[in-house]
Scaffold this motif. Sequence first.
Motif, PDB file in Angstrom:
ATOM      1  N   PRO A  52       1.156   1.819   1.305  1.00 32.46           N
ATOM      2  CA  PRO A  52      -0.230   2.048   1.720  1.00 32.46           C
ATOM      3  C   PRO A  52      -1.133   0.885   1.320  1.00 32.46           C
ATOM      4  CG  PRO A  52       0.434   3.628   0.016  1.00 32.46           C
ATOM      5  CD  PRO A  52       1.557   2.661   0.203  1.00 32.46           C
ATOM      6  N   VAL A  53      -2.222   0.763   2.073  1.00 30.40           N
ATOM      7  CA  VAL A  53      -3.242  -0.228   1.769  1.00 30.40           C
ATOM      8  C   VAL A  53      -4.594   0.455   1.940  1.00 30.40           C
ATOM      9  CG1 VAL A  53      -3.252  -1.117   4.150  1.00 30.40           C
ATOM     10  CG2 VAL A  53      -4.112  -2.558   2.290  1.00 30.40           C
ATOM     11  N   THR A  54      -5.520   0.122   1.046  1.00 29.68           N
ATOM     12  CA  THR A  54      -6.869   0.670   1.141  1.00 29.68           C
ATOM     13  C   THR A  54      -7.847  -0.303   0.495  1.00 29.68           C
ATOM     14  OG1 THR A  54      -8.191   2.690   0.884  1.00 29.68           O
ATOM     15  CG2 THR A  54      -6.885   2.000  -1.026  1.00 29.68           C
ATOM     16  N   ASN A  55      -9.112   0.033   0.589  1.00 23.71           N
ATOM     17  CA  ASN A  55     -10.145  -0.848   0.050  1.00 23.71           C
ATOM     18  C   ASN A  55     -10.324  -0.669  -1.455  1.00 23.71           C
ATOM     19  OD1 ASN A  55     -11.391   1.730   1.089  1.00 23.71           O
ATOM     20  ND2 ASN A  55     -13.098   0.949  -0.106  1.00 23.71           N
ATOM     21  N   GLU A  73      -1.594  -1.194  -2.170  1.00 20.99           N
ATOM     22  CA  GLU A  73      -2.201  -2.531  -2.115  1.00 20.99           C
ATOM     23  C   GLU A  73      -3.707  -2.336  -1.913  1.00 20.99           C
ATOM     24  OE1 GLU A  73      -2.374  -6.685  -2.020  1.00 20.99           O
ATOM     25  OE2 GLU A  73      -0.537  -5.500  -2.263  1.00 20.99           O
ATOM     26  N   TYR A  74      -4.512  -3.001  -2.739  1.00 20.09           N
ATOM     27  CA  TYR A  74      -5.965  -2.908  -2.618  1.00 20.09           C
ATOM     28  C   TYR A  74      -6.518  -4.215  -2.045  1.00 20.09           C
ATOM     29  CZ  TYR A  74      -6.083   1.575  -4.875  1.00 20.09           C
ATOM     30  OH  TYR A  74      -5.908   2.907  -5.126  1.00 20.09           O
ATOM     31  N   VAL A  75      -7.383  -4.088  -1.053  1.00 16.68           N
ATOM     32  CA  VAL A  75      -7.994  -5.229  -0.373  1.00 16.68           C
ATOM     33  C   VAL A  75      -9.514  -5.042  -0.357  1.00 16.68           C
ATOM     34  CG1 VAL A  75      -5.942  -5.747   1.016  1.00 16.68           C
ATOM     35  CG2 VAL A  75      -7.648  -4.137   1.894  1.00 16.68           C
ATOM     36  N   ALA A  90       1.658  -4.002   5.637  1.00 19.43           N
ATOM     37  CA  ALA A  90       1.524  -2.690   5.003  1.00 19.43           C
ATOM     38  C   ALA A  90       1.890  -1.652   6.062  1.00 19.43           C
ATOM     39  CB  ALA A  90       0.097  -2.475   4.497  1.00 19.43           C
ATOM     40  N   ASP A  91       2.167  -0.436   5.603  1.00 17.49           N
ATOM     41  CA  ASP A  91       2.604   0.610   6.530  1.00 17.49           C
ATOM     42  C   ASP A  91       1.496   1.552   6.974  1.00 17.49           C
ATOM     43  OD1 ASP A  91       5.500   0.086   6.623  1.00 17.49           O
ATOM     44  OD2 ASP A  91       5.422   0.603   4.486  1.00 17.49           O
ATOM     45  N   ILE A  92       0.653   1.955   6.023  1.00 19.01           N
ATOM     46  CA  ILE A  92      -0.334   2.994   6.342  1.00 19.01           C
ATOM     47  C   ILE A  92      -1.654   2.736   5.629  1.00 19.01           C
ATOM     48  CG2 ILE A  92       1.435   4.773   6.726  1.00 19.01           C
ATOM     49  CD1 ILE A  92       0.633   5.937   3.936  1.00 19.01           C
ATOM     50  N   SER A  93      -2.689   3.362   6.167  1.00 20.50           N
ATOM     51  CA  SER A  93      -3.983   3.461   5.499  1.00 20.50           C
ATOM     52  C   SER A  93      -4.504   4.864   5.758  1.00 20.50           C
ATOM     53  CB  SER A  93      -4.968   2.414   6.022  1.00 20.50           C
ATOM     54  OG  SER A  93      -6.133   2.403   5.226  1.00 20.50           O
ATOM     55  N   ILE A  94      -5.162   5.442   4.780  1.00 28.54           N
ATOM     56  CA  ILE A  94      -5.684   6.802   4.897  1.00 28.54           C
ATOM     57  C   ILE A  94      -7.198   6.700   4.948  1.00 28.54           C
ATOM     58  CG2 ILE A  94      -5.749   9.103   3.863  1.00 28.54           C
ATOM     59  CD1 ILE A  94      -3.130   8.262   2.354  1.00 28.54           C
TER      60      ILE A  94
END
Length: 163
Positions: A52-55, A73-75, A90-94
């Motif tokens: 997962p990736v998110t802010n 992963e944080y961006v 990355a695979d997903i974001s929620i």
Amino acid sequence: VPTAERHRYALVSQLPLVDIYLHIFTSASHPRLAEISSISSPGDIQRLGLRPVTNIGNIWHQENIDSHGVKTEYVPSEENAFLMIAAGRADISIEPSIAGRHLIEKLDLGSILTMTPAKFGPLHMHLMISKKSPFAKEMDRINHALRKLHSSGKITDILARYQ
């Protein structure tokens, strides 16, 4: 979303303005799209070995996903998260469905990213007013108005325009 910390400095409406679901967004061509679409818990994300990736600053994600051992992963922004998925990094974001669909349109990624039926929530979004605000004295009237909007169904009609 009301939290213990926010209750210290804000008045919170009795009823939510809206209940928001967070959907899983992924690549439309992801080889595990069917499995991703059936995710119902953080354990599913970990079991599938998804990235997962998110802010940065996404407290909901930290408390509800990372706390279950999911490595994220944080961006800097949601835009960066969607671009990482589009690039296969990355695979997903929620994300909330409305915000996620808006980002897909804004970034012109409609042919690359998709919102899956997999979701978390709801998050109960309340109106909050600083206890120092001159509008704090209006909270009783605001609560009355929200009760009327909910009981009449008008809040549903208003929100339907954006969903």
